[in-house]
Design a protein around this motif. Structure first.
Motif, PDB file in Angstrom:
ATOM      1  N   UNK A 246       0.825  -1.195   0.000  1.00 50.98           N
ATOM      2  CA  UNK A 246       0.000   0.000   0.000  1.00 50.98           C
ATOM      3  C   UNK A 246       0.864   1.252   0.000  1.00 50.98           C
ATOM      4  N   UNK A 247       0.512   2.181  -0.876  1.00 51.05           N
ATOM      5  CA  UNK A 247       1.239   3.448  -0.920  1.00 51.05           C
ATOM      6  C   UNK A 247       0.301   4.599  -0.565  1.00 51.05           C
ATOM      7  N   UNK A 261      -2.711  -0.495   9.483  1.00 49.43           N
ATOM      8  CA  UNK A 261      -2.827  -1.736   8.703  1.00 49.43           C
ATOM      9  C   UNK A 261      -2.312  -2.919   9.514  1.00 49.43           C
ATOM     10  N   UNK A 262      -1.189  -2.721  10.186  1.00 54.61           N
ATOM     11  CA  UNK A 262      -0.615  -3.798  10.987  1.00 54.61           C
ATOM     12  C   UNK A 262      -1.560  -4.233  12.083  1.00 54.61           C
ATOM     13  N   UNK A 263      -2.195  -3.245  12.716  1.00 54.79           N
ATOM     14  CA  UNK A 263      -3.105  -3.574  13.827  1.00 54.79           C
ATOM     15  C   UNK A 263      -4.309  -4.355  13.311  1.00 54.79           C
ATOM     16  N   UNK A 264      -4.901  -3.896  12.187  1.00 62.62           N
ATOM     17  CA  UNK A 264      -6.101  -4.529  11.665  1.00 62.62           C
ATOM     18  C   UNK A 264      -5.824  -5.955  11.164  1.00 62.62           C
ATOM     19  N   UNK A 265      -4.680  -6.138  10.527  1.00 60.93           N
ATOM     20  CA  UNK A 265      -4.383  -7.450   9.931  1.00 60.93           C
ATOM     21  C   UNK A 265      -3.745  -8.379  10.956  1.00 60.93           C
ATOM     22  N   UNK A 266      -3.160  -7.777  11.968  1.00 60.42           N
ATOM     23  CA  UNK A 266      -2.564  -8.592  13.025  1.00 60.42           C
ATOM     24  C   UNK A 266      -1.182  -9.084  12.653  1.00 60.42           C
ATOM     25  N   UNK A 267      -0.452  -8.294  11.903  1.00 60.73           N
ATOM     26  CA  UNK A 267       0.919  -8.668  11.536  1.00 60.73           C
ATOM     27  C   UNK A 267       1.748  -7.388  11.432  1.00 60.73           C
ATOM     28  N   UNK A 268       3.042  -7.550  11.254  1.00 60.23           N
ATOM     29  CA  UNK A 268       3.881  -6.371  11.220  1.00 60.23           C
ATOM     30  C   UNK A 268       3.997  -5.819   9.800  1.00 60.23           C
ATOM     31  N   UNK A 269       3.710  -4.533   9.650  1.00 56.71           N
ATOM     32  CA  UNK A 269       3.874  -3.895   8.348  1.00 56.71           C
ATOM     33  C   UNK A 269       5.333  -3.483   8.184  1.00 56.71           C
ATOM     34  N   UNK A 270       5.854  -3.694   7.003  1.00 59.89           N
ATOM     35  CA  UNK A 270       7.261  -3.373   6.747  1.00 59.89           C
ATOM     36  C   UNK A 270       7.338  -2.279   5.699  1.00 59.89           C
ATOM     37  N   UNK A 271       8.115  -1.209   6.006  1.00 56.51           N
ATOM     38  CA  UNK A 271       8.279  -0.122   5.041  1.00 56.51           C
ATOM     39  C   UNK A 271       9.087  -0.623   3.841  1.00 56.51           C
ATOM     40  N   UNK A 285      -7.438 -11.998   1.900  1.00 60.76           N
ATOM     41  CA  UNK A 285      -7.507 -10.811   1.054  1.00 60.76           C
ATOM     42  C   UNK A 285      -8.645  -9.878   1.469  1.00 60.76           C
ATOM     43  N   UNK A 286      -9.668 -10.406   2.137  1.00 58.04           N
ATOM     44  CA  UNK A 286     -10.811  -9.617   2.580  1.00 58.04           C
ATOM     45  C   UNK A 286     -10.393  -8.479   3.516  1.00 58.04           C
ATOM     46  N   UNK A 287      -9.336  -8.735   4.265  1.00 60.13           N
ATOM     47  CA  UNK A 287      -8.886  -7.753   5.248  1.00 60.13           C
ATOM     48  C   UNK A 287      -8.411  -6.457   4.598  1.00 60.13           C
ATOM     49  N   UNK A 288      -8.057  -6.535   3.322  1.00 57.22           N
ATOM     50  CA  UNK A 288      -7.565  -5.349   2.626  1.00 57.22           C
ATOM     51  C   UNK A 288      -8.624  -4.255   2.650  1.00 57.22           C
ATOM     52  N   UNK A 289      -9.890  -4.669   2.492  1.00 58.18           N
ATOM     53  CA  UNK A 289     -10.993  -3.712   2.495  1.00 58.18           C
ATOM     54  C   UNK A 289     -11.088  -2.974   3.824  1.00 58.18           C
ATOM     55  N   UNK A 290     -10.931  -3.721   4.923  1.00 59.09           N
ATOM     56  CA  UNK A 290     -11.000  -3.112   6.253  1.00 59.09           C
ATOM     57  C   UNK A 290      -9.922  -2.042   6.413  1.00 59.09           C
ATOM     58  N   UNK A 291      -8.744  -2.364   5.884  1.00 57.81           N
ATOM     59  CA  UNK A 291      -7.641  -1.417   5.989  1.00 57.81           C
ATOM     60  C   UNK A 291      -7.997  -0.121   5.258  1.00 57.81           C
ATOM     61  N   UNK A 292      -8.568  -0.272   4.040  1.00 53.47           N
ATOM     62  CA  UNK A 292      -8.915   0.904   3.247  1.00 53.47           C
ATOM     63  C   UNK A 292      -9.939   1.783   3.968  1.00 53.47           C
ATOM     64  N   UNK A 293     -10.955   1.120   4.532  1.00 55.45           N
ATOM     65  CA  UNK A 293     -12.000   1.867   5.231  1.00 55.45           C
ATOM     66  C   UNK A 293     -11.403   2.620   6.421  1.00 55.45           C
ATOM     67  N   UNK A 294     -10.532   1.915   7.164  1.00 55.91           N
ATOM     68  CA  UNK A 294      -9.922   2.526   8.344  1.00 55.91           C
ATOM     69  C   UNK A 294      -9.082   3.731   7.954  1.00 55.91           C
ATOM     70  N   UNK A 295      -8.386   3.631   6.849  1.00 59.55           N
ATOM     71  CA  UNK A 295      -7.524   4.723   6.399  1.00 59.55           C
ATOM     72  C   UNK A 295      -8.361   5.931   5.987  1.00 59.55           C
ATOM     73  N   UNK A 296      -9.480   5.669   5.327  1.00 59.77           N
ATOM     74  CA  UNK A 296     -10.336   6.769   4.898  1.00 59.77           C
ATOM     75  C   UNK A 296     -10.896   7.489   6.131  1.00 59.77           C
ATOM     76  N   UNK A 297     -11.257   6.711   7.167  1.00 61.42           N
ATOM     77  CA  UNK A 297     -11.829   7.300   8.372  1.00 61.42           C
ATOM     78  C   UNK A 297     -10.865   8.280   9.028  1.00 61.42           C
TER      79      UNK A 297
END
Lengths: 340, 279
Positions: A246-247, A261-271, A285-297
């Motif tokens: 994700x950029x 994203x890391x919190x929602x997916x439950x793993x470590x995000x790496x830059x 892959x469904x979790x990707x949607x949750x990340x997008x919604x959270x970011x928009x919020x």
């Protein structure tokens, strides 16, 4: 008289097209092939993937009766390779790494010669040669000497020469090495066509995308040993699942976005090296949607988003601990493509 | 471009072949047919690379002229008296030189990709070896014909007549063909064409020069004569002289043919074994 062999119409399910157990080839002190087990099922394309010098060609040559087997056993359609090489030679078609056609003859003469050698009458050999030349788009070059052929034309003729008697098992040693991308694509189509026809194809390649595109199952070979085997997807799964890349538009927000994203997916995000993006392992892959919604919020604008399966290049690196690039400079050209 | 065409052509042009079981061995007839297919290939190769014929087209002329004028006076008193002695000797020499090429060309051939295919085909192992040798009969025929013609031009009048000359030429071609098995074996054993050439010359030179091909053995020291007398080339040359000059079929012909048979019986299996082992 004829030694023509055609595909058995209904091969018993339990009879493997190619079966090798503990195959060994010793060259002096070095073991080129060091105990390989292989099971190729009828009707599949089986890819043997490995860098230069991994033992692919040596293994193929042993299976094709071109090299003595030092230890282990090999069977083709139930026939022992060492015990009855003459029968094996009637069951296989071999296309080597370097064009195995006669430089002094024309394309048509080559095919006629191989047909005659395998017991076709002069008339049948001519008819068969004409058919194959047409099928491989070589009719215009039929009466030209091979010396004037391009690399792609030689490969096509070479494969055609292996098909004179429609053998049920085809061995292809690096069928597209040195071909330009367009000719490669044509060769892939031809190979797929062989299998559609009922052939079994065992091919070696050092191109990761080629194995991925063509093979039903892949064996990864390194230093004469098989380090992994499975379908392309299974091999990729061994390295891990997909990942979300994700950029964000504003590079200053990337830290926060990665944390969410890391919190929602439950793993470590790496830059990633790109300052404004990160990746995070994505089992679902469904979790990707949750990340997008959270970011928009929280008002973080997304610049780019992709879900990637691992490439076979990564698979290879993970399995052998070696970078394929140093062994095969050519592969860098092809591994850049995404395997989605 | 669909591969379904393969199937349709198989069934339409080769109906009897469908579902044929693999054969356990190559039959003799098939082996002979395969040998002739390989001979056809070698002939096409000769036709497209005529420069490979230089040794059998130029050397016989050069050697005949050179040896006759250089040695003629010293050995036999005059060129004319030397011709009946030297022409059969040169014939033997040119044929043996042509044999050496059989081995080197086989070695070169075996390093090419097409031999991988020959190895992978269900054909008799002897066919790729014997095929070029059958085609080489053409080379021997050219070499011997040219030598005889040059001799005739230089004033040689063979007493054995046409039949005697034909008989001698035939005997030498048979000899050449048999001896070619020796060099074919060398070709399958050695690693490069150069080494085949080198080894073959080392075999060829003593065999031709330590014989009665160019000078009568009478003037040689005893130990050398002992070798010359058992050298098969001497027997072949003597047999050819008897045929060409007197039209006589002597016991030497028998010895020569026996020697040829022995060479084939020994070196043909050795060659096939060595070729097979390289697989």
């Amino acid at each position: 008289m004829t030694t023509q062999i055609t595909h058995p119409s209904h091969p018993p399910a339990e009879r493997l097209a190619v079966e090798a157990t503990g195959l060994v080839k010793q060259f002096g002190a070095a073991r080129a092939v060091d105990g390989i087990d292989l099971q190729v099922r009828p009707g599949e394309i089986y890819g043997v993937l490995g860098p230069n010098g991994a033992g692919k060609t040596t293994m193929l040559k042993m299976l094709a009766t071109l090299l003595p087997i030092d230890a282990g056993t090999a069977r083709i359609l139930g026939h022992d390779v060492q015990g009855s090489p003459h029968i094996i030679r009637q069951l296989i078609g071999v296309t080597g790494q370097y064009a195995s056609v006669d430089e002094n003859l024309t394309a048509a003469e080559n095919l006629r010669l191989f047909g005659r050698l395998q017991g076709l009458s002069l008339r049948d050999a001519r008819a068969r040669a004409a058919r194959l030349l047409e099928q491989f788009a070589l009719t215009d070059a039929a009466d030209r000497q091979i010396a004037q052929f391009s690399g792609g034309m030689r490969r096509r003729l070479d494969l055609a020469a292996s098909l004179i008697t429609s053998p049920p098992v085809i061995f292809l040693d690096e069928p597209t090495t040195g071909l330009d991308p367009r000719t490669r694509g044509q060769m892939w189509e031809t190979i797929r066509g062989l299998v559609a026809d009922g052939c079994t194809v065992l091919l070696t390649t050092q191109y990761l995308d080629e194995a991925d595109q063509l093979a039903d199952r892949i064996a990864v070979i390194d230093h004469g040993r098989m380090v992994a085997e499975g379908t392309p997807d299974q091999l990729k799964a061994k390295v891990g699942g997909s990942s979300l890349q994700l950029g964000v538009r504003d590079a200053g927000q990337v830290e926060e976005a990665a944390r969410i994203a890391g919190r929602l997916i439950g793993d470590t995000a790496v830059r990633t090296p790109d300052r404004a993006s990160f990746t995070v392992p994505l089992a679902d892959a469904d979790r990707a949607g949750e990340v997008l919604i959270a970011l928009r919020e929280v008002g973080i604008a997304v610049e780019s988003l992709s879900v990637q399966k691992p490439t076979l290049d990564e698979v290879f690196l993970a399995l052998t601990g070696e970078d394929t690039h140093q062994n095969s400079p050519d592969s860098s050209r092809t591994t850049g493509q995404e395997v989605a | 471009m669909t591969t379904a065409q393969i199937e349709s052509s198989t069934t339409t042009t080769l109906p009897a072949a469908y579902d044929v079981q693999p054969r356990p061995h190559v039959g003799t007839r098939a082996a002979v047919e395969q040998t002739f297919s390989m001979a056809w290939r070698a002939l096409m190769k000769m036709r497209r690379n005529p420069e490979q014929m230089v040794d059998v087209m130029v050397l016989p002329i050069v050697f005949t002229v050179m040896f006759t004028y250089v040695f003629g006076g010293a050995v036999s008193g005059s060129v004319g008296h030397y011709l009946p002695l030297i022409i059969p000797g040169i014939l033997a020499q040119t044929v043996l030189t042509a044999c050496v090429a059989t081995g080197t060309q086989l070695r070169e051939d075996m390093d090419k990709g097409v031999f991988d295919r020959f190895r992978s085909l269900p054909i008799a192992r002897i066919a790729p070896l014997a095929g070029p040798m059958v085609a080489d009969l053409v080379r021997y025929a050219i070499a011997t014909t040219l030598t005889v013609l040059v001799g005739l031009v230089m004033g040689y009048r063979p007493g054995g007549g046409v039949l005697g000359v034909l008989g001698a030429v035939l005997l030498l071609i048979v000899t050449g063909w048999s001896m070619a098995w020796v060099f074919t074996w060398v070709g399958t054993v050695m690693k490069s064409a150069q080494s085949v050439q080198g080894i073959s010359m080392m075999i060829m030179f003593p065999l031709t020069f330590l014989s009665n091909a160019f000078v009568p053995a009478g003037s040689m020291p005893g130990w050398l004569r002992a070798f010359v007398d058992v050298n098969p080339v001497s027997h072949v040359v003597t047999a050819a002289r008897d045929l060409m000059n007197d039209g006589a079929v002597t016991g030497e012909v028998g010895w020569a043919l026996l020697g040829c048979a022995a060479v084939i019986a020994l070196f043909a299996p050795l060659s096939v074994r060595s070729y097979r082992r390289k697989l």
